[in-house]
Design an enzyme around this catalytic site. Structure first.
Site, PDB file in Angstrom:
ATOM      1  N   TYR A 115       0.168  42.605  37.916  1.00 22.10           N
ATOM      2  CA  TYR A 115      -0.612  43.752  37.464  1.00 22.10           C
ATOM      3  C   TYR A 115       0.114  44.438  36.307  1.00 22.10           C
ATOM      4  CZ  TYR A 115      -2.724  48.375  37.279  1.00 22.10           C
ATOM      5  OH  TYR A 115      -3.323  49.541  36.842  1.00 22.10           O
TER       6      TYR A 115
ATOM      7  N   ASP B 214      10.106  37.797  47.710  1.00 18.92           N
ATOM      8  CA  ASP B 214       9.843  38.276  46.359  1.00 18.92           C
ATOM      9  C   ASP B 214      10.630  37.446  45.362  1.00 18.92           C
ATOM     10  OD1 ASP B 214       9.414  39.943  44.004  1.00 18.92           O
ATOM     11  OD2 ASP B 214       9.036  41.610  45.375  1.00 18.92           O
TER      12      ASP B 214
ATOM     13  N   SER C  32      -8.237  44.945  45.674  1.00 18.93           N
ATOM     14  CA  SER C  32      -8.231  46.178  44.894  1.00 18.93           C
ATOM     15  C   SER C  32      -9.638  46.731  44.781  1.00 18.93           C
ATOM     16  CB  SER C  32      -7.676  45.924  43.488  1.00 18.93           C
ATOM     17  OG  SER C  32      -7.808  47.078  42.679  1.00 18.93           O
TER      18      SER C  32
ATOM     19  N   ASN D 141       0.909  40.523  49.332  1.00 19.68           N
ATOM     20  CA  ASN D 141       0.936  41.678  48.442  1.00 19.68           C
ATOM     21  C   ASN D 141       1.351  41.319  47.013  1.00 19.68           C
ATOM     22  OD1 ASN D 141       1.326  44.713  47.822  1.00 19.68           O
ATOM     23  ND2 ASN D 141       3.364  43.852  47.463  1.00 19.68           N
TER      24      ASN D 141
ATOM     25  N   ASP E  65       8.797  32.395  45.024  1.00 15.79           N
ATOM     26  CA  ASP E  65       7.773  32.317  43.995  1.00 15.79           C
ATOM     27  C   ASP E  65       6.490  31.891  44.702  1.00 15.79           C
ATOM     28  OD1 ASP E  65       6.010  31.673  41.962  1.00 15.79           O
ATOM     29  OD2 ASP E  65       7.384  30.341  40.900  1.00 15.79           O
TER      30      ASP E  65
ATOM     31  N   TYR F 119      -7.539  40.882  35.817  1.00 14.97           N
ATOM     32  CA  TYR F 119      -7.076  41.411  37.098  1.00 14.97           C
ATOM     33  C   TYR F 119      -8.244  41.614  38.059  1.00 14.97           C
ATOM     34  CZ  TYR F 119      -4.735  44.544  40.411  1.00 14.97           C
ATOM     35  OH  TYR F 119      -4.223  45.122  41.551  1.00 14.97           O
TER      36      TYR F 119
END
Length: 251
Positions: A93, A38, A144, A89, A62, A157
């Site tokens: 957003y 992360d 999604s 993941n 990154d 998105y």
């Protein structure tokens, strides 16, 4: 009793908090050694996993950087002996502004595409060579359900998550000969801080009215499916997209 991922090594990008942290926690409980990758500080997430007796490592990553993801893969393999699973993941957003489609700037498009789409491809490029050395592996991309519901004012998105599903199918074909499966999971509207900050109570009520199971969705609702897709039981499943939304979308 050993978990279904006993002895495996799983990288979870964007796992310092939120749903990524829940995924990492569950994979660890299923026996995997977990790498928290992360750009945010993952020290607290790693401490939680280690306190539970789970092998864990944080690598500042990154996902838009080839050098950064290559370092991620090297450190994961050095710490735990290889890489078996990659959960893509990490995504933009919460930082995306909801606005009409014709007000989204080219810079906002580029940022969303760089993290949400290219980030998956770049991380996979870094991890796949290590999976090949293990004789196979699992990649799970988090897409999604907005791809199917198209909520207003989220075109950047939604478009990137549609691209994640296309990437999943193409990558599955590319790496399948190496016994690496690639699948996507498409969560519905999920109760996370990033989501709750973006929606009104009225919108949440409307969303729940469309859901067969009629309750809010939480990160715990997706972690079992992700673990399954990483497990030996799913070795003949690839190129698929699994919608997990409590019964709104049927695809």
């Amino acid at each position: 009793m050993p978990g279904q991922l006993e002895g495996k090594v799983a990288i979870v990008t964007g796992a310092a908090q939120g749903s990524g942290r829940a995924i990492a926690r569950h994979l660890g409980r299923e026996g995997a050694n977990v790498v928290i990758a992360d750009i945010l500080d993952g020290g607290e997430a790693v401490a939680e996993l280690r306190a539970a007796g789970i092998g864990a490592l944080y690598v500042r990553t990154d996902v838009t950087s080839e050098d950064g993801t290559a370092q991620m893969a090297r450190e994961a393999a050095a710490a735990f002996g290889g890489i078996d699973c990659l959960i893509n993941n990490a995504a933009l957003y919460g930082a995306l502004e909801r606005k009409p489609w014709d007000e989204v700037t080219p810079d906002e498009w580029q940022r969303a595409l760089a993290v949400n789409v290219m980030g998956c491809a770049i991380a996979a490029k870094a991890a796949v060579p290590f999976m090949r050395r293990r004789g196979g592996g699992r990649i799970v991309n988090i897409a999604s359900s907005v791809v199917f519901t198209a909520p207003p004012h989220l075109i950047h998105y939604t478009a990137t998550k549609a691209a994640v599903i296309g990437l999943t199918r193409s990558l599955a074909r590319e790496v399948g000969p190496h016994k690496i499966t690639v699948n996507a999971v498409s969560p519905g509207l999920m109760h996370t801080p990033a989501t709750m900050d973006k929606i009104s109570d009225e919108y949440l009520k409307h969303a729940l009215s469309r859901r067969i199971l009629g309750r809010e969705m939480f990160p715990a609702d997706i972690v079992g499916a992700i673990a399954f897709l990483c497990s030996p039981a799913a070795e003949f499943i690839t190129g698929q997209n699994l919608v997990i939304d409590g019964g709104v979308v049927f695809n």
